[in-house]
Motif scaffolding. Structure first.
Motif, short mmCIF file in Angstrom:
data_model
loop_
_atom_site.label_atom_id
_atom_site.label_comp_id
_atom_site.label_asym_id
_atom_site.label_seq_id
_atom_site.Cartn_x
_atom_site.Cartn_y
_atom_site.Cartn_z
N ALA A 27 -5.42 11.53 -9.51
CA ALA A 27 -4.66 12.37 -10.45
C ALA A 27 -3.63 11.58 -11.24
N CYS A 28 -3.10 10.51 -10.67
CA CYS A 28 -2.07 9.75 -11.39
C CYS A 28 -2.68 8.97 -12.55
N ALA A 29 -4.00 8.75 -12.51
CA ALA A 29 -4.72 8.09 -13.61
C ALA A 29 -4.11 6.73 -13.97
N ASN A 30 -3.66 6.03 -12.94
CA ASN A 30 -3.07 4.70 -13.14
C ASN A 30 -4.03 3.67 -12.55
N PRO A 31 -4.78 2.96 -13.39
CA PRO A 31 -5.78 2.03 -12.86
C PRO A 31 -5.17 0.89 -12.06
N ALA A 32 -3.92 0.54 -12.33
CA ALA A 32 -3.28 -0.54 -11.57
C ALA A 32 -3.09 -0.14 -10.12
N THR B 187 0.83 -1.20 0.00
CA THR B 187 0.00 0.00 0.00
C THR B 187 0.87 1.26 0.00
N ALA B 188 1.89 1.27 0.84
CA ALA B 188 2.79 2.42 0.88
C ALA B 188 3.44 2.65 -0.48
N ALA B 189 3.88 1.56 -1.11
CA ALA B 189 4.52 1.68 -2.42
C ALA B 189 3.56 2.25 -3.47
N MET B 190 2.30 1.83 -3.41
CA MET B 190 1.32 2.34 -4.37
C MET B 190 1.05 3.83 -4.16
N HIS B 191 1.00 4.27 -2.91
CA HIS B 191 0.77 5.70 -2.66
C HIS B 191 1.99 6.53 -3.07
N GLU B 192 3.18 5.98 -2.87
CA GLU B 192 4.38 6.67 -3.35
C GLU B 192 4.33 6.81 -4.87
N LEU B 193 3.97 5.73 -5.55
CA LEU B 193 3.88 5.75 -7.00
C LEU B 193 2.82 6.74 -7.47
N ALA B 194 1.69 6.78 -6.77
CA ALA B 194 0.63 7.71 -7.14
C ALA B 194 1.11 9.15 -7.06
N VAL B 195 1.81 9.49 -6.00
CA VAL B 195 2.34 10.85 -5.85
C VAL B 195 3.36 11.15 -6.94
N LEU C 131 -0.59 17.89 -10.96
CA LEU C 131 -1.41 18.33 -9.84
C LEU C 131 -1.74 19.81 -9.99
N SER C 132 -3.01 20.11 -9.98
CA SER C 132 -3.46 21.49 -10.17
C SER C 132 -3.67 22.18 -8.82
N THR C 133 -3.87 23.48 -8.86
CA THR C 133 -4.19 24.23 -7.65
C THR C 133 -5.46 23.69 -7.01
N THR C 134 -6.41 23.34 -7.83
CA THR C 134 -7.67 22.79 -7.32
C THR C 134 -7.44 21.50 -6.56
N GLU C 135 -6.58 20.65 -7.08
CA GLU C 135 -6.29 19.38 -6.41
C GLU C 135 -5.51 19.59 -5.12
N LEU C 136 -4.57 20.54 -5.13
CA LEU C 136 -3.84 20.84 -3.90
C LEU C 136 -4.79 21.40 -2.84
N ASP C 137 -5.72 22.24 -3.27
CA ASP C 137 -6.72 22.77 -2.33
C ASP C 137 -7.60 21.65 -1.78
N ALA C 138 -7.90 20.67 -2.63
CA ALA C 138 -8.71 19.53 -2.18
C ALA C 138 -7.96 18.73 -1.11
N MET C 139 -6.66 18.61 -1.26
CA MET C 139 -5.86 17.92 -0.25
C MET C 139 -5.87 18.69 1.07
N ARG C 140 -5.73 20.01 0.98
CA ARG C 140 -5.76 20.83 2.20
C ARG C 140 -7.12 20.73 2.89
N GLU C 141 -8.18 20.77 2.10
CA GLU C 141 -9.52 20.70 2.67
C GLU C 141 -9.74 19.36 3.35
#
Length: 236
Positions: free
Chosen positions: A148-153, A92-100, A107-117
């Motif tokens: 955002a990474c759009a990686n279905p795997a 799981t950790a490896a997948m989240h690292e890969l996603a980032v 990553l857009s401003t909107t997505e960064l704001d979504a993370m903050r929210e």
């Protein structure tokens, strides 16, 4: 505890996937306890579906390590398996690292704001000691990069292994000591905003590794210990 008595939980238009999610969530939140026998007829009555989607759901849950089946004898909720949880944490950790890593260029401003929210909701849930809300907010925070990474795997692997961790996460989110995770989330956002890919990946790894110390305290029989005050600290 026994299978809930409510009926028709799953709509017939969403049979297989919703049956899987309903049973999975009942295992994760402790409604269906480790070692509890799962009877097909009880699950059919509870979920309001036929035996086929129930059996398909149980097969998926066995692959995920949440149930054990002895053909012709029984199906039961799996006790907490430290080795399985440790393996799930690593994957799981490896997948989240890969996603980032894969999401960072887009990553857009909107997505960064979504993370903050989401992190603000996470902090508030911890203050209220609302475990369900904390889990939902934490999922939303990490889910921004996964989407955002759009990686279905990545999503497929997380769908399989994250539920194994949830049983520990629920215990750890029950403590206000998870406030340290709020600061870790803030750091991930700041590094993403700065365009520091390696820094954001490393911060994500550190965030998920905070689950590891709890694994070292789980007893061989799969019992999860409480802290001295009856609570356990939050992972990420």
């Amino acid at each position: 505890m026994p299978v809930p008595q409510s009926r028709g939980l799953v709509s017939r238009s969403l049979l297989r996937d919703n049956a899987y999610r309903a049973i999975r969530d009942a295992i994760v939140d402790g409604t269906l306890a480790p070692g509890e026998r799962l009877n097909d007829s009880d699950l059919v009555e509870w979920l309001g579906v036929s035996r086929t989607p129930v059996r398909e759901a149980l097969a998926r849950l066995e692959q995920a390590g949440l149930v054990r089946t002895k053909p012709g004898r029984y199906t039961m909720v799996s006790p907490l398996d430290v080795r399985a949880v440790r393996a799930a944490q690593s994957v799981t950790a490896a997948m989240h690292e890969l996603a980032v890593r894969e999401a960072m260029p887009d990553l857009s401003t909107t997505e960064l704001d979504a993370m903050r929210e989401a992190n603000a909701r996470f902090a508030e849930a911890l203050r209220r000691n609302d475990v369900d809300a904390a889990i939902a907010a934490d999922d939303a925070f990490h889910g921004v990069a996964v989407t955002a990474c759009a990686n279905p795997a990545v999503r497929t692997v997380l769908e399989q292994f994250t539920p194994v961790l949830r049983r520990l996460e629920r215990l750890r989110f029950s403590s206000l000591s998870g406030r340290g995770s709020v600061a870790q989330h803030d750091r991930i956002v700041a590094l993403c905003e700065a365009g520091d890919v390696e820094g954001a990946v490393a911060a994500t790894r550190a965030n998920w590794q905070t689950l590891l110390p709890l694994l070292d305290t789980v007893s061989p029989d799969g019992e999860e210990p409480d802290g001295e005050d009856g609570s356990v600290s939050s992972p990420h």
